[in-house]
Design a protein around this motif. Structure first.
Motif, PDB file in Angstrom:
ATOM      1  N   VAL A   1       0.954  -1.104   0.040  1.00 59.27           N
ATOM      2  CA  VAL A   1      -0.067   0.298   0.192  1.00 59.27           C
ATOM      3  C   VAL A   1       0.568   1.128   0.019  1.00 59.27           C
ATOM      4  CG1 VAL A   1      -1.893   1.198   1.304  1.00 59.27           C
ATOM      5  CG2 VAL A   1      -1.543  -1.493   1.445  1.00 59.27           C
ATOM      6  N   PHE A   2       0.380   1.758  -0.456  1.00 60.81           N
ATOM      7  CA  PHE A   2       1.389   3.120  -0.878  1.00 60.81           C
ATOM      8  C   PHE A   2       0.305   4.817  -0.376  1.00 60.81           C
ATOM      9  CE2 PHE A   2       3.150   6.650  -4.466  1.00 60.81           C
ATOM     10  CZ  PHE A   2       4.104   6.793  -2.469  1.00 60.81           C
ATOM     11  N   ALA A   3       1.046   4.957   0.550  1.00 64.34           N
ATOM     12  CA  ALA A   3       0.104   6.376   1.068  1.00 64.34           C
ATOM     13  C   ALA A   3       0.261   7.568  -0.331  1.00 64.34           C
ATOM     14  CB  ALA A   3       0.937   6.741   2.613  1.00 64.34           C
ATOM     15  N   ASN A   4       0.387   8.020  -1.091  1.00 63.97           N
ATOM     16  CA  ASN A   4       0.143   8.662  -2.302  1.00 63.97           C
ATOM     17  C   ASN A   4      -0.589   9.972  -1.924  1.00 63.97           C
ATOM     18  OD1 ASN A   4       1.364   9.677  -4.428  1.00 63.97           O
ATOM     19  ND2 ASN A   4       0.702   7.911  -6.008  1.00 63.97           N
ATOM     20  N   SER A   5      -0.197  11.035  -2.759  1.00 67.10           N
ATOM     21  CA  SER A   5      -1.047  12.417  -2.497  1.00 67.10           C
ATOM     22  C   SER A   5      -1.825  12.827  -4.212  1.00 67.10           C
ATOM     23  CB  SER A   5       0.313  13.661  -2.683  1.00 67.10           C
ATOM     24  OG  SER A   5      -0.412  14.273  -2.811  1.00 67.10           O
ATOM     25  N   THR A   6      -3.136  13.431  -3.735  1.00 67.01           N
ATOM     26  CA  THR A   6      -3.987  13.854  -4.837  1.00 67.01           C
ATOM     27  C   THR A   6      -3.358  14.895  -5.575  1.00 67.01           C
ATOM     28  OG1 THR A   6      -4.936  15.644  -3.408  1.00 67.01           O
ATOM     29  CG2 THR A   6      -5.918  13.258  -4.371  1.00 67.01           C
ATOM     30  N   GLN A   7      -1.650  15.422  -4.978  1.00 65.63           N
ATOM     31  CA  GLN A   7      -1.009  16.703  -5.866  1.00 65.63           C
ATOM     32  C   GLN A   7      -0.121  15.569  -6.875  1.00 65.63           C
ATOM     33  OE1 GLN A   7       0.786  19.016  -3.657  1.00 65.63           O
ATOM     34  NE2 GLN A   7      -0.727  18.665  -1.474  1.00 65.63           N
ATOM     35  N   ALA A   8      -0.093  14.322  -6.696  1.00 68.50           N
ATOM     36  CA  ALA A   8       0.137  13.053  -7.808  1.00 68.50           C
ATOM     37  C   ALA A   8       0.219  13.281  -8.994  1.00 68.50           C
ATOM     38  CB  ALA A   8       0.437  11.896  -7.451  1.00 68.50           C
ATOM     39  N   GLY A   9       1.550  13.827  -9.912  1.00 71.57           N
ATOM     40  CA  GLY A   9       1.750  14.439 -11.199  1.00 71.57           C
ATOM     41  C   GLY A   9       1.039  15.177 -11.001  1.00 71.57           C
TER      42      GLY A   9
ATOM     43  N   LEU B   1      -1.738  -1.354  -3.834  1.00 78.77           N
ATOM     44  CA  LEU B   1      -2.936   0.075  -3.480  1.00 78.77           C
ATOM     45  C   LEU B   1      -2.318   1.258  -3.509  1.00 78.77           C
ATOM     46  CD1 LEU B   1      -5.614  -1.960  -0.667  1.00 78.77           C
ATOM     47  CD2 LEU B   1      -5.712  -1.876  -3.160  1.00 78.77           C
ATOM     48  N   ASP B   2      -2.848   2.236  -4.314  1.00 79.02           N
ATOM     49  CA  ASP B   2      -2.220   3.131  -4.550  1.00 79.02           C
ATOM     50  C   ASP B   2      -3.008   4.215  -3.653  1.00 79.02           C
ATOM     51  OD1 ASP B   2      -0.565   5.348  -5.430  1.00 79.02           O
ATOM     52  OD2 ASP B   2      -1.429   5.534  -7.113  1.00 79.02           O
ATOM     53  N   VAL B   3      -3.253   4.741  -2.457  1.00 79.63           N
ATOM     54  CA  VAL B   3      -4.554   5.017  -2.520  1.00 79.63           C
ATOM     55  C   VAL B   3      -4.187   6.995  -2.704  1.00 79.63           C
ATOM     56  CG1 VAL B   3      -5.408   5.820  -0.287  1.00 79.63           C
ATOM     57  CG2 VAL B   3      -4.044   3.562  -0.964  1.00 79.63           C
ATOM     58  N   LYS B   4      -4.381   7.903  -3.276  1.00 81.45           N
ATOM     59  CA  LYS B   4      -4.005   8.766  -3.099  1.00 81.45           C
ATOM     60  C   LYS B   4      -5.372   9.433  -2.104  1.00 81.45           C
ATOM     61  CE  LYS B   4      -3.027   8.927  -8.325  1.00 81.45           C
ATOM     62  NZ  LYS B   4      -3.332   7.338  -8.258  1.00 81.45           N
ATOM     63  N   LEU B   5      -3.751  10.089  -1.360  1.00 87.82           N
ATOM     64  CA  LEU B   5      -4.873  10.943  -0.424  1.00 87.82           C
ATOM     65  C   LEU B   5      -5.075  12.812   0.027  1.00 87.82           C
ATOM     66  CD1 LEU B   5      -3.067   8.759   2.592  1.00 87.82           C
ATOM     67  CD2 LEU B   5      -5.733   9.001   1.897  1.00 87.82           C
ATOM     68  N   PRO B   6      -6.136  12.701  -0.015  1.00 90.17           N
ATOM     69  CA  PRO B   6      -6.355  14.492  -0.145  1.00 90.17           C
ATOM     70  C   PRO B   6      -5.254  15.257   1.173  1.00 90.17           C
ATOM     71  CG  PRO B   6      -8.348  14.052   0.949  1.00 90.17           C
ATOM     72  CD  PRO B   6      -7.344  12.436   0.292  1.00 90.17           C
TER      73      PRO B   6
ATOM     74  N   ALA C   1      -7.879   8.070   7.122  1.00 90.21           N
ATOM     75  CA  ALA C   1      -6.784   7.679   6.024  1.00 90.21           C
ATOM     76  C   ALA C   1      -6.621   6.270   6.391  1.00 90.21           C
ATOM     77  CB  ALA C   1      -5.880   8.710   5.791  1.00 90.21           C
ATOM     78  N   ALA C   2      -6.041   6.053   7.839  1.00 87.36           N
ATOM     79  CA  ALA C   2      -5.334   5.475   8.138  1.00 87.36           C
ATOM     80  C   ALA C   2      -6.065   3.768   7.271  1.00 87.36           C
ATOM     81  CB  ALA C   2      -5.672   5.664  10.196  1.00 87.36           C
ATOM     82  N   ASP C   3      -7.471   3.394   8.439  1.00 91.73           N
ATOM     83  CA  ASP C   3      -8.665   2.820   8.328  1.00 91.73           C
ATOM     84  C   ASP C   3      -8.120   1.609   6.209  1.00 91.73           C
ATOM     85  OD1 ASP C   3      -9.444   2.020  10.818  1.00 91.73           O
ATOM     86  OD2 ASP C   3     -11.731   3.248  10.200  1.00 91.73           O
ATOM     87  N   LEU C   4      -7.849   3.266   5.558  1.00 87.44           N
ATOM     88  CA  LEU C   4      -8.240   2.834   4.472  1.00 87.44           C
ATOM     89  C   LEU C   4      -6.328   2.281   3.803  1.00 87.44           C
ATOM     90  CD1 LEU C   4      -9.329   6.567   2.398  1.00 87.44           C
ATOM     91  CD2 LEU C   4     -10.086   4.042   2.315  1.00 87.44           C
ATOM     92  N   LEU C   5      -5.681   2.948   4.632  1.00 92.01           N
ATOM     93  CA  LEU C   5      -4.502   2.377   4.362  1.00 92.01           C
ATOM     94  C   LEU C   5      -4.493   0.236   4.712  1.00 92.01           C
ATOM     95  CD1 LEU C   5      -2.006   5.448   5.686  1.00 92.01           C
ATOM     96  CD2 LEU C   5      -2.573   4.284   3.090  1.00 92.01           C
ATOM     97  N   THR C   6      -5.456   0.607   6.154  1.00 90.65           N
ATOM     98  CA  THR C   6      -5.042  -1.126   6.375  1.00 90.65           C
ATOM     99  C   THR C   6      -6.132  -1.456   6.117  1.00 90.65           C
ATOM    100  OG1 THR C   6      -6.065  -0.022   8.115  1.00 90.65           O
ATOM    101  CG2 THR C   6      -4.237   0.050   8.836  1.00 90.65           C
ATOM    102  N   GLY C   7      -6.631  -1.234   5.125  1.00 94.07           N
ATOM    103  CA  GLY C   7      -7.686  -2.456   4.528  1.00 94.07           C
ATOM    104  C   GLY C   7      -8.692  -2.445   5.313  1.00 94.07           C
ATOM    105  N   GLU C   8      -8.861  -1.729   6.501  1.00 95.87           N
ATOM    106  CA  GLU C   8     -10.289  -2.038   7.091  1.00 95.87           C
ATOM    107  C   GLU C   8     -11.514  -1.431   6.722  1.00 95.87           C
ATOM    108  OE1 GLU C   8     -12.090  -3.357  10.551  1.00 95.87           O
ATOM    109  OE2 GLU C   8     -10.092  -3.144  10.508  1.00 95.87           O
TER     110      GLU C   8
END
Length: 373
Positions: free
Chosen positions: A101-109, A137-142, A186-193
């Motif tokens: 899982v990658f805690a990415n950003s909505t600013q990516a790209g 899982l590429d999770v783009k976080l705001p 955000a943590a729940d998304l990253l952990t798969g919860e």
């Protein structure tokens, strides 16, 4: 209802960036779920053999560590280097985690040094996961907000909360729309919860001026001990964020006691909206109640008669704060979220205590995690 990801539910969760804001929240979410998190160092502290040993047999890797405040070259090099280090460790692991899982950003790209480097980091991790047959899982976080963010650094929400809690008046410099996500979500998304397919339903789009308006009303209400309307999850999470700053400034809420020949009376709480639940307990001398924490629930302790010590501790720290309270001088203590807490009868007589929570107790979702203070 949000569904859990179908892989990586057993075993320890390896993660980078555990010392940062999102990392702290993610460690707390993992702890609350009863699982174990193990740190992986990156950058100058990276050791490939140690990293491989940590990743080998882990349930998932959550890569959070990144660089966002530095020169353009340092940002680019840091984010790409961290991802490359994790890719090397994954390749060398005999039994790599099935989920990366990658805690990415909505600013990516977006063309900035930060956005380009986050996009490159995602490509690196995605490529190695594909080569190894792992789920990526590429999770783009705001924009993230939450308890104990660093003011003037993590996000505008942290800055506003800090200034308001200190009695100041924040100003809006750029009134743009923000997409906000609470750090525990955000943590729940990253952990798969919670499945990433539900991410958009957890985000709140709001103007900076509207955000400041909410926080200002919270500050004004809470200055008198009142609880604002927290019936909506976003309002509750935003208020809990504000409370994490207010607690360090004024942890105890003094109550006004009115007495006459008939006896005495004092108001415990005034809630301005939403459901809530009040309860009452008696506690024998020397006995404690609590030794748990909550991720999202707001809870107020008020001693009605007797003497007690309320103890609280921020999770993952050793420092315990204690408050001596008595029914003769009534005051309330609101339990900060993600802080284990307890109340102990330190007097010779029975302790009478009132407990208030902002939600009805639900056996299926108690939001109560056992942890000794």
């Amino acid at each position: 209802m949000p569904t859990q990801d179908d892989q990586g539910r057993e075993g320890a969760i390896a993660m980078t960036g555990g010392g940062g804001f999102l990392g702290w929240h993610t460690r707390a979410a993992i702890h609350a779920s009863g699982k174990k998190s193990t740190p992986v160092a990156v950058g100058a502290q990276f050791d490939v053999d140690t990293a491989v040993a940590t990743l080998d047999g882990a349930a998932r890797l959550i890569h959070i560590a990144g660089v966002n405040r530095a020169s353009d070259d340092e940002v680019r090099d840091g984010n790409v280097t961290f991802a490359s280090q994790m890719a090397e460790a994954l390749e060398r692991a005999e039994n790599p985690p099935p989920v990366v899982v990658f805690a990415n950003s909505t600013q990516a790209g977006n063309g900035s040094a930060y956005g380009s480097s986050k996009e490159a980091a995602a490509d690196i991790l995605g490529a190695v996961a594909g080569d190894l047959g792992l789920k990526f899982l590429d999770v783009k976080l705001p924009n993230l907000f939450g308890e104990h963010g660093r003011p003037f650094y993590n996000a505008v929400t942290s800055t506003f909360c800090h200034i308001l809690a200190e009695g100041g008046r924040p100003e809006v410099v750029d009134d743009k729309e923000l997409a906000l996500l609470h750090a525990q979500n955000a943590a729940d998304l990253l952990t798969g919860e919670v499945s990433t397919s539900h991410q958009s339903s957890l985000e709140e789009n709001i103007l900076v001026s509207e955000l400041l308006g909410h926080l200002t009303r919270f500050s004004e209400a809470y200055s008198s001990g009142s609880i604002p309307d927290v019936s909506e999850p976003f309002q509750r999470d935003l208020f809990n964020t504000y409370r994490s700053y207010a607690f360090s400034v004024r942890p105890a809420i003094a109550l006004t006691k009115n007495s006459d020949p008939r006896g005495s009376f004092f108001e415990i709480i005034r809630c301005r909206g939403g459901e809530s639940q009040s309860s009452f307990s008696t506690t024998a001398p020397g006995i404690s109640r609590g030794d748990h924490y909550h991720r999202r629930k707001i809870e107020r302790f008020t001693v009605l008669a007797g003497e007690a010590t309320i103890a609280v501790r921020k999770i993952f720290t050793d420092e315990v704060q204690e408050f001596r309270v008595t029914g003769d001088l009534p005051m309330s203590i609101d339990m900060p979220t993600l802080w284990p807490h307890k109340i102990t009868n330190t007097g010779d007589d029975t302790l009478f205590t009132s407990f208030w929570a902002n939600e009805l107790y639900d056996d299926a979702q108690p939001d109560t995690v056992k942890e000794l203070v």
